[in-house]
Design an enzyme around this catalytic site. Structure first.
Site, PDB file in Angstrom:
ATOM      1  N   GLY A  68       1.849  -7.896  18.318  1.00  0.00           N
ATOM      2  CA  GLY A  68       2.691  -6.754  18.684  1.00  0.00           C
ATOM      3  C   GLY A  68       2.372  -5.489  17.921  1.00  0.00           C
ATOM      4  O   GLY A  68       3.230  -4.601  17.801  1.00  0.00           O
ATOM      5  N   HIS A 121       4.987  -3.541   6.736  1.00  0.00           N
ATOM      6  CA  HIS A 121       6.434  -3.343   6.873  1.00  0.00           C
ATOM      7  C   HIS A 121       7.110  -3.988   5.664  1.00  0.00           C
ATOM      8  O   HIS A 121       6.824  -5.154   5.348  1.00  0.00           O
ATOM      9  CB  HIS A 121       6.965  -4.061   8.111  1.00  0.00           C
ATOM     10  CG  HIS A 121       6.423  -3.590   9.428  1.00  0.00           C
ATOM     11  ND1 HIS A 121       7.137  -2.758  10.272  1.00  0.00           N
ATOM     12  CD2 HIS A 121       5.253  -3.856  10.063  1.00  0.00           C
ATOM     13  CE1 HIS A 121       6.422  -2.535  11.372  1.00  0.00           C
ATOM     14  NE2 HIS A 121       5.284  -3.190  11.263  1.00  0.00           N
ATOM     15  N   HIS A 168      -0.738  -1.070   8.269  1.00  0.00           N
ATOM     16  CA  HIS A 168       0.557  -0.780   7.635  1.00  0.00           C
ATOM     17  C   HIS A 168       1.256  -2.082   7.296  1.00  0.00           C
ATOM     18  O   HIS A 168       1.121  -3.084   8.000  1.00  0.00           O
ATOM     19  CB  HIS A 168       1.444   0.100   8.514  1.00  0.00           C
ATOM     20  CG  HIS A 168       1.628  -0.385   9.917  1.00  0.00           C
ATOM     21  ND1 HIS A 168       0.664  -0.227  10.890  1.00  0.00           N
ATOM     22  CD2 HIS A 168       2.656  -1.032  10.517  1.00  0.00           C
ATOM     23  CE1 HIS A 168       1.095  -0.745  12.024  1.00  0.00           C
ATOM     24  NE2 HIS A 168       2.309  -1.252  11.826  1.00  0.00           N
TER      25      HIS A 168
HETATM   26  P1  5GP Z   1       3.723  -2.162  14.528  1.00  0.00           P
HETATM   27  O1  5GP Z   1       4.479  -2.428  15.786  1.00  0.00           O
HETATM   28  O2  5GP Z   1       2.388  -1.514  14.816  1.00  0.00           O
HETATM   29  O3  5GP Z   1       3.631  -3.307  13.581  1.00  0.00           O
HETATM   30  O4  5GP Z   1       4.590  -1.091  13.722  1.00  0.00           O
HETATM   31  C1  5GP Z   1       4.617   0.264  14.018  1.00  0.00           C
HETATM   32  C2  5GP Z   1       5.929   0.788  13.488  1.00  0.00           C
HETATM   33  O5  5GP Z   1       5.843   2.202  13.451  1.00  0.00           O
HETATM   34  C3  5GP Z   1       7.138   0.439  14.370  1.00  0.00           C
HETATM   35  O6  5GP Z   1       8.069  -0.303  13.586  1.00  0.00           O
HETATM   36  C4  5GP Z   1       7.682   1.803  14.796  1.00  0.00           C
HETATM   37  O7  5GP Z   1       9.087   1.854  14.822  1.00  0.00           O
HETATM   38  C5  5GP Z   1       7.103   2.738  13.754  1.00  0.00           C
HETATM   39  N1  5GP Z   1       6.872   4.094  14.222  1.00  0.00           N
HETATM   40  C6  5GP Z   1       6.243   4.456  15.378  1.00  0.00           C
HETATM   41  N2  5GP Z   1       6.171   5.803  15.466  1.00  0.00           N
HETATM   42  C7  5GP Z   1       6.764   6.295  14.335  1.00  0.00           C
HETATM   43  C8  5GP Z   1       6.998   7.624  13.866  1.00  0.00           C
HETATM   44  O8  5GP Z   1       6.640   8.629  14.475  1.00  0.00           O
HETATM   45  N3  5GP Z   1       7.649   7.738  12.669  1.00  0.00           N
HETATM   46  C9  5GP Z   1       8.055   6.646  11.948  1.00  0.00           C
HETATM   47  N4  5GP Z   1       8.691   6.878  10.793  1.00  0.00           N
HETATM   48  N5  5GP Z   1       7.850   5.378  12.379  1.00  0.00           N
HETATM   49  C10 5GP Z   1       7.210   5.211  13.542  1.00  0.00           C
END
Ligand code: 5GP
Ligand code: ZN
Length: 115
Positions: free
Chosen positions: A94, A103, A101
């Site tokens: 996902g 989390h 990154h």
């Molecule tokens: P992934 O789904 O790739 O593991 O995590 C990406 C994360 O980036 C998601 O939890 C999403 O909410 C966060 N995210 C996406 N766009 C932005 C943004 O413009 N600003 C911030 N602060 N978080 C973002």
């Protein structure tokens, strides 16, 4: 070093605003825009790496620095009762933003264990 089309590179450069939690020479951390827990922080390297799947001997120092930052942020934010660190890698996991990154999730019990 940066990818001009990458959302997180733009956030690191300040071209897109973010709620900064921590910054040093190698890492940047900010609050997730769509938090999945009371504390939800993203820690990213100041170097464009797509995901954990792209870490190798040339760039692993950036990932290590991010994990050092995770520990500092946990102390700074007082996450004494625990936290979870997740890094999604690729479509099945996902991953939606293709810049490495980590989390940090905290502030509640994480409940059912995924791992
Ligand atoms: P992934 O789904 O790739 O593991 O995590 C990406 C994360 O980036 C998601 O939890 C999403 O909410 C966060 N995210 C996406 N766009 C932005 C943004 O413009 N600003 C911030 N602060 N978080 C973002
Ligand atoms: Zn990037």
């Amino acid at each position: 070093m940066y990818d001009d089309n990458c959302l997180f590179c733009k956030i690191i450069k300040g071209e897109i605003p973010s709620n900064k939690v921590y910054e040093d020479g190698d890492c940047y951390a900010f609050r997730d825009i769509n938090p999945q827990a009371p504390v939800h922080i993203l820690v990213v390297p100041k170097h464009h790496i797509v995901s954990v799947g792209d870490i190798d001997g040339t760039n692993s120092v950036y990932a290590a620095k991010c994990l050092e930052a995770v520990a500092k942020i946990a102390r700074q934010e007082g996450l004494d009762s625990g936290f979870r660190v997740i890094s999604n890698c690729g479509d099945d996991a996902g991953q939606t933003v293709h810049h490495l990154h980590f989390h940090i999730l905290a502030g509640r019990s994480m409940g059912e264990k995924l791992v």
